[in-house]
Design a protein around this motif. Structure first.
Motif, PDB file in Angstrom:
ATOM      1  N   ALA A  64       0.851  -1.190   0.000  1.00  0.00           N
ATOM      2  CA  ALA A  64       0.000   0.000   0.000  1.00  0.00           C
ATOM      3  C   ALA A  64       0.887   1.239   0.000  1.00  0.00           C
ATOM      4  N   ILE A  65       0.781   2.025  -1.058  1.00  0.00           N
ATOM      5  CA  ILE A  65       1.565   3.249  -1.216  1.00  0.00           C
ATOM      6  C   ILE A  65       0.585   4.407  -1.370  1.00  0.00           C
ATOM      7  N   ASP A  66       0.681   5.402  -0.501  1.00  0.00           N
ATOM      8  CA  ASP A  66      -0.155   6.593  -0.638  1.00  0.00           C
ATOM      9  C   ASP A  66       0.480   7.546  -1.640  1.00  0.00           C
ATOM     10  N   PHE A  67      -0.323   7.999  -2.584  1.00  0.00           N
ATOM     11  CA  PHE A  67       0.120   8.896  -3.662  1.00  0.00           C
ATOM     12  C   PHE A  67      -0.661  10.191  -3.504  1.00  0.00           C
ATOM     13  N   THR A  68       0.044  11.287  -3.251  1.00  0.00           N
ATOM     14  CA  THR A  68      -0.612  12.574  -3.031  1.00  0.00           C
ATOM     15  C   THR A  68      -0.363  13.489  -4.222  1.00  0.00           C
ATOM     16  N   VAL A  69      -1.459  14.048  -4.750  1.00  0.00           N
ATOM     17  CA  VAL A  69      -1.404  14.965  -5.883  1.00  0.00           C
ATOM     18  C   VAL A  69      -2.554  15.960  -5.731  1.00  0.00           C
ATOM     19  N   ASP A  70      -2.280  17.236  -5.983  1.00  0.00           N
ATOM     20  CA  ASP A  70      -3.311  18.279  -5.908  1.00  0.00           C
ATOM     21  C   ASP A  70      -4.091  18.257  -4.592  1.00  0.00           C
ATOM     22  N   THR A  73      -5.062  12.437  -1.561  1.00  0.00           N
ATOM     23  CA  THR A  73      -4.232  11.251  -1.416  1.00  0.00           C
ATOM     24  C   THR A  73      -5.012  10.026  -1.870  1.00  0.00           C
ATOM     25  N   TYR A  74      -4.355   9.212  -2.695  1.00  0.00           N
ATOM     26  CA  TYR A  74      -4.941   7.994  -3.245  1.00  0.00           C
ATOM     27  C   TYR A  74      -4.077   6.816  -2.803  1.00  0.00           C
ATOM     28  N   ARG A  75      -4.697   5.724  -2.423  1.00  0.00           N
ATOM     29  CA  ARG A  75      -3.979   4.531  -1.994  1.00  0.00           C
ATOM     30  C   ARG A  75      -3.739   3.634  -3.202  1.00  0.00           C
ATOM     31  N   LEU A  76      -2.458   3.454  -3.563  1.00  0.00           N
ATOM     32  CA  LEU A  76      -2.105   2.543  -4.649  1.00  0.00           C
ATOM     33  C   LEU A  76      -1.863   1.158  -4.062  1.00  0.00           C
ATOM     34  N   GLU A  77      -2.673   0.212  -4.480  1.00  0.00           N
ATOM     35  CA  GLU A  77      -2.576  -1.182  -4.092  1.00  0.00           C
ATOM     36  C   GLU A  77      -2.694  -2.008  -5.368  1.00  0.00           C
ATOM     37  N   PRO A  78      -2.452  -3.308  -5.316  1.00  0.00           N
ATOM     38  CA  PRO A  78      -2.608  -4.110  -6.525  1.00  0.00           C
ATOM     39  C   PRO A  78      -3.978  -3.877  -7.162  1.00  0.00           C
ATOM     40  N   GLY A  79      -3.975  -3.622  -8.445  1.00  0.00           N
ATOM     41  CA  GLY A  79      -5.215  -3.402  -9.173  1.00  0.00           C
ATOM     42  C   GLY A  79      -5.631  -1.950  -9.271  1.00  0.00           C
ATOM     43  N   ALA A  91       3.715  13.264  -4.502  1.00  0.00           N
ATOM     44  CA  ALA A  91       4.594  12.622  -3.520  1.00  0.00           C
ATOM     45  C   ALA A  91       4.061  11.230  -3.229  1.00  0.00           C
ATOM     46  N   LEU A  92       4.951  10.344  -2.736  1.00  0.00           N
ATOM     47  CA  LEU A  92       4.565   8.976  -2.401  1.00  0.00           C
ATOM     48  C   LEU A  92       5.035   8.647  -0.991  1.00  0.00           C
ATOM     49  N   HIS A  93       4.233   7.859  -0.264  1.00  0.00           N
ATOM     50  CA  HIS A  93       4.564   7.429   1.090  1.00  0.00           C
ATOM     51  C   HIS A  93       4.131   5.975   1.250  1.00  0.00           C
ATOM     52  N   ALA A  94       5.073   5.123   1.650  1.00  0.00           N
ATOM     53  CA  ALA A  94       4.788   3.690   1.791  1.00  0.00           C
ATOM     54  C   ALA A  94       4.106   3.415   3.127  1.00  0.00           C
TER      55      ALA A  94
END
Length: 108
Positions: A64-70, A73-79, A91-94
């Motif tokens: 799970a990687i949090d991706f922050t833009v504008d 924050t969106y959680r990037l997970e498989p799929g 920015a990204l935060h694991a």
């Protein structure tokens, strides 16, 4: 480098085995239209706010990687994936150990 009809890529979900404090970044492919990069994080690692000169697509592979833009924050997970335009700060935060695939779109 001219575009080929196919490029088979492996290792997209490899973990970060580097001893340093930064995410492990490895270019897996480059053509005249795109570059594919694996970014592997250990829990808690951060990529501070930055921007890319070209549009990007970031796909969650593992963890799970949090991706922050504008300001969102969106959680990037498989799929899951996020597309960001050129020169947009992000920015990204694991949240956990995890890996994303970055596709830089630099051609037509």
């Amino acid at each position: 480098m001219p575009t080929t009809t196919a490029a088979y890529l492996t290792g997209l979900a490899a973990t970060n085995d580097d001893a340093g404090d930064q995410p492990a970044i490895k270019r897996l492919h480059r053509s005249d239209t795109e570059t594919v990069v694996r970014i592997a994080f250990r829990e808690g690692q951060v990529m501070r706010e930055h921007m890319a000169a070209h549009p990007i697509l970031v796909l969650g592979q593992t963890g799970a990687i949090d991706f922050t833009v504008d300001g969102s924050t969106y959680r990037l997970e498989p799929g899951s994936a996020i597309r960001v335009g050129a020169r947009v700060k992000h920015a990204l935060h694991a949240i956990s150990e995890g890996t994303v695939t970055l596709v830089v779109i630099h051609g037509t």
